[in-house]
Design an enzyme around this catalytic site. Structure first.
Site, PDB file in Angstrom:
ATOM      1  N   CYS A 296      39.458  66.512   0.123  1.00 49.02           N
ATOM      2  CA  CYS A 296      39.137  65.085   0.063  1.00 49.02           C
ATOM      3  C   CYS A 296      37.811  64.890  -0.661  1.00 49.02           C
ATOM      4  O   CYS A 296      36.846  65.607  -0.400  1.00 49.02           O
ATOM      5  CB  CYS A 296      39.050  64.505   1.469  1.00 49.02           C
ATOM      6  SG  CYS A 296      40.544  64.768   2.450  1.00 49.02           S
TER       7      CYS A 296
ATOM      8  N   CYS B   2      26.593  53.129   7.967  1.00 42.91           N
ATOM      9  CA  CYS B   2      26.623  54.104   6.871  1.00 42.91           C
ATOM     10  C   CYS B   2      25.252  54.421   6.295  1.00 42.91           C
ATOM     11  O   CYS B   2      24.572  53.521   5.783  1.00 42.91           O
ATOM     12  CB  CYS B   2      27.542  53.594   5.767  1.00 42.91           C
ATOM     13  SG  CYS B   2      27.797  54.810   4.458  1.00 42.91           S
TER      14      CYS B   2
ATOM     15  N   CYS C 265      42.925  64.036  -1.939  1.00 46.85           N
ATOM     16  CA  CYS C 265      42.630  62.747  -1.313  1.00 46.85           C
ATOM     17  C   CYS C 265      41.304  62.248  -1.883  1.00 46.85           C
ATOM     18  O   CYS C 265      40.392  63.052  -2.126  1.00 46.85           O
ATOM     19  CB  CYS C 265      42.547  62.886   0.206  1.00 46.85           C
ATOM     20  SG  CYS C 265      42.121  61.346   1.071  1.00 46.85           S
TER      21      CYS C 265
ATOM     22  N   CYS D 166      45.618  56.914   3.776  1.00 42.07           N
ATOM     23  CA  CYS D 166      44.766  57.433   4.852  1.00 42.07           C
ATOM     24  C   CYS D 166      43.878  56.285   5.292  1.00 42.07           C
ATOM     25  O   CYS D 166      43.029  55.824   4.521  1.00 42.07           O
ATOM     26  CB  CYS D 166      43.927  58.609   4.336  1.00 42.07           C
ATOM     27  SG  CYS D 166      42.739  59.258   5.546  1.00 42.07           S
TER      28      CYS D 166
ATOM     29  N   CYS E 245      24.927  52.979  -2.292  1.00 39.73           N
ATOM     30  CA  CYS E 245      26.103  52.115  -2.248  1.00 39.73           C
ATOM     31  C   CYS E 245      25.660  50.664  -2.029  1.00 39.73           C
ATOM     32  O   CYS E 245      24.813  50.393  -1.177  1.00 39.73           O
ATOM     33  CB  CYS E 245      27.037  52.560  -1.124  1.00 39.73           C
ATOM     34  SG  CYS E 245      28.539  51.546  -1.002  1.00 39.73           S
TER      35      CYS E 245
ATOM     36  N   ARG F 176      43.829  61.958  12.848  1.00 36.68           N
ATOM     37  CA  ARG F 176      42.735  62.887  12.564  1.00 36.68           C
ATOM     38  C   ARG F 176      41.554  62.669  13.506  1.00 36.68           C
ATOM     39  O   ARG F 176      41.020  61.572  13.623  1.00 36.68           O
ATOM     40  CB  ARG F 176      42.257  62.742  11.116  1.00 36.68           C
ATOM     41  CG  ARG F 176      41.056  63.641  10.793  1.00 36.68           C
ATOM     42  CD  ARG F 176      40.687  63.564   9.336  1.00 36.68           C
ATOM     43  NE  ARG F 176      41.749  64.128   8.519  1.00 36.68           N
ATOM     44  CZ  ARG F 176      42.059  63.699   7.304  1.00 36.68           C
ATOM     45  NH1 ARG F 176      41.421  62.688   6.774  1.00 36.68           N
ATOM     46  NH2 ARG F 176      43.024  64.281   6.626  1.00 36.68           N
TER      47      ARG F 176
ATOM     48  N   CYS G 103      27.605  48.230   5.107  1.00 40.81           N
ATOM     49  CA  CYS G 103      28.237  48.753   6.324  1.00 40.81           C
ATOM     50  C   CYS G 103      27.144  49.269   7.269  1.00 40.81           C
ATOM     51  O   CYS G 103      26.393  50.190   6.903  1.00 40.81           O
ATOM     52  CB  CYS G 103      29.214  49.861   5.976  1.00 40.81           C
ATOM     53  SG  CYS G 103      30.414  49.419   4.686  1.00 40.81           S
TER      54      CYS G 103
END
Length: 369
Positions: A115, A78, A146, A206, A71, A278, A75
């Site tokens: 998801c 991550c 999702c 979400c 990616c 959640r 972040c």
């Protein structure tokens, strides 16, 4: 003789009676909730929770990475970021049949929502066509769908909605003030714009955040304030505990006190009374007692299975045992047309020992973008 107790404030009367949905909570009001005595905070959260939900039902989802690693975002939490060396194997977009196979296994193991996450900054045109087909095929199994694909514009959101996507996940992660300490490759405004496109397209939202990234208490309150300002509130609010992955910049950050985490769950429940809150990443590190407190505080959704993208998740057998111990049961799946079969599947699934072949079918080594 003891003095007569003070009459409840209007806000206390609201919480105890008919919880209202508000979007105008001030930061001071939210910080005041965080500062309540722990027992009082959980009591208020339970009142709100019971006004809108079966207090013993938990919505069960399964998460699959459909494209892992590389990616371009930075972040700091991550392992999928291409900026860090986390020894994560990079994998291309999964084939549609592979995704459908995993979704079918998830449904048969008791999940009501499937998801799918891809480590992208935003989806390319050729990839969008593929994921739209995935959505359509998974939806046909009777599952809620999702996806989290990074940033999407208005046109992309409308096309995903047209394919049958129910929910789109795009977390705010932290407060606007602390955000720059965690991510520099996309702005807070970018995230809010994606959420606006999703809502405009008619999909459910979400969106939540990650706690334990070194943020201050005010940042946790400010994150929840941002979520509360969304109109309507996100239908699903994942509250994640940071999973410290070696190789990421946050691998040595100080652990967050579990009680602080539970307070955040309770405050989220009070602020967003009709949302599913959640209990998400970090459950592997939580004791049964901490998880039980989270459910008591108003958490009513989990990811089920062995993996939460690339980080560990409590094994299905452990979840089943904890549900039994606490008297919890899976929330009924609204999208399935055969209600009798649906309930039998959900109840049977939580009694299965899925640590063998069925768990293998659900387990896919991936991580959330």
């Amino acid at each position: 003789m003891s003095p007569a107790p003070n009459p409840p404030s209007p806000s206390e009367q609201t919480l105890a009676g008919n919880p209202e949905v508000r979007h105008d909570w001030s930061l001071a009001e939210i910080e005041a909730l965080f500062a309540l005595p722990f027992n009082d905070l959980l009591f208020r959260a339970q009142q709100v929770h019971r006004a809108h939900f079966d207090p013993n039902a938990v919505q069960v989802s399964t998460l699959l990475s459909i494209k892992t690693g590389a990616c371009p975002e930075d972040c700091k939490y991550c392992p999928q970021s291409g900026h860090y060396n986390t020894d994560l194997d990079k994998e291309k977009l999964l084939e549609i049949e592979k995704v459908v196979e995993q979704a079918r296994a998830a449904r048969d193991a008791g999940a009501s929502r499937f998801c799918m996450g891809a480590a992208w900054r935003s989806p390319r045109e050729k990839d969008l066509e593929v994921v739209m087909e995935m959505v359509s095929r998974v939806k046909s199994l009777g599952l809620e769908t999702c996806m989290t694909l990074g940033m999407v514009d208005s046109d992309q959101a409308k096309r995903l909605a047209g394919a049958g996507l129910d929910y789109y996940n795009h977390n705010l992660d932290t407060s606007p003030e602390y955000y720059g300490e965690i991510i520099t490759t996309r702005t807070y405004g970018d995230r809010l714009e994606t959420l606006a496109s999703v809502r405009e397209a008619g999909m459910k939202v979400c969106s939540g955040g990650i706690l334990g990234m070194g943020e201050a208490p005010r940042d946790r309150a400010a994150l929840l304030q941002q979520l509360v300002r969304l109109e309507p509130h996100p239908e699903s609010v994942p509250i994640n505990m940071l999973v410290k992955v070696p190789g990421t910049p946050l691998e040595d950050v100080e652990d967050l006190d579990p009680i602080v985490f539970i307070r955040a769950i309770a405050v989220a429940r009070i602020l967003m009374p009709r949302s599913h809150v959640r209990l998400s990443a970090g459950r592997e590190q939580m004791s049964e007692s901490t998880q039980a407190l989270a459910f008591l505080a108003g958490a009513n959704s989990i990811f089920y299975g062995e993996r939460l993208l690339t980080t560990a998740n409590p094994q299905a057998e452990r979840d089943r045992a904890l549900f039994d111990k606490l008297g919890l049961h899976p929330e009924r799946r609204e999208t399935c047309t055969d209600d009798s079969r649906q309930q039998e599947t959900l109840e049977a699934a939580m009694a299965l020992k899925t640590g063998q072949s069925r768990a293998d079918a659900l387990a896919y080594d991936a991580t959330l973008a």
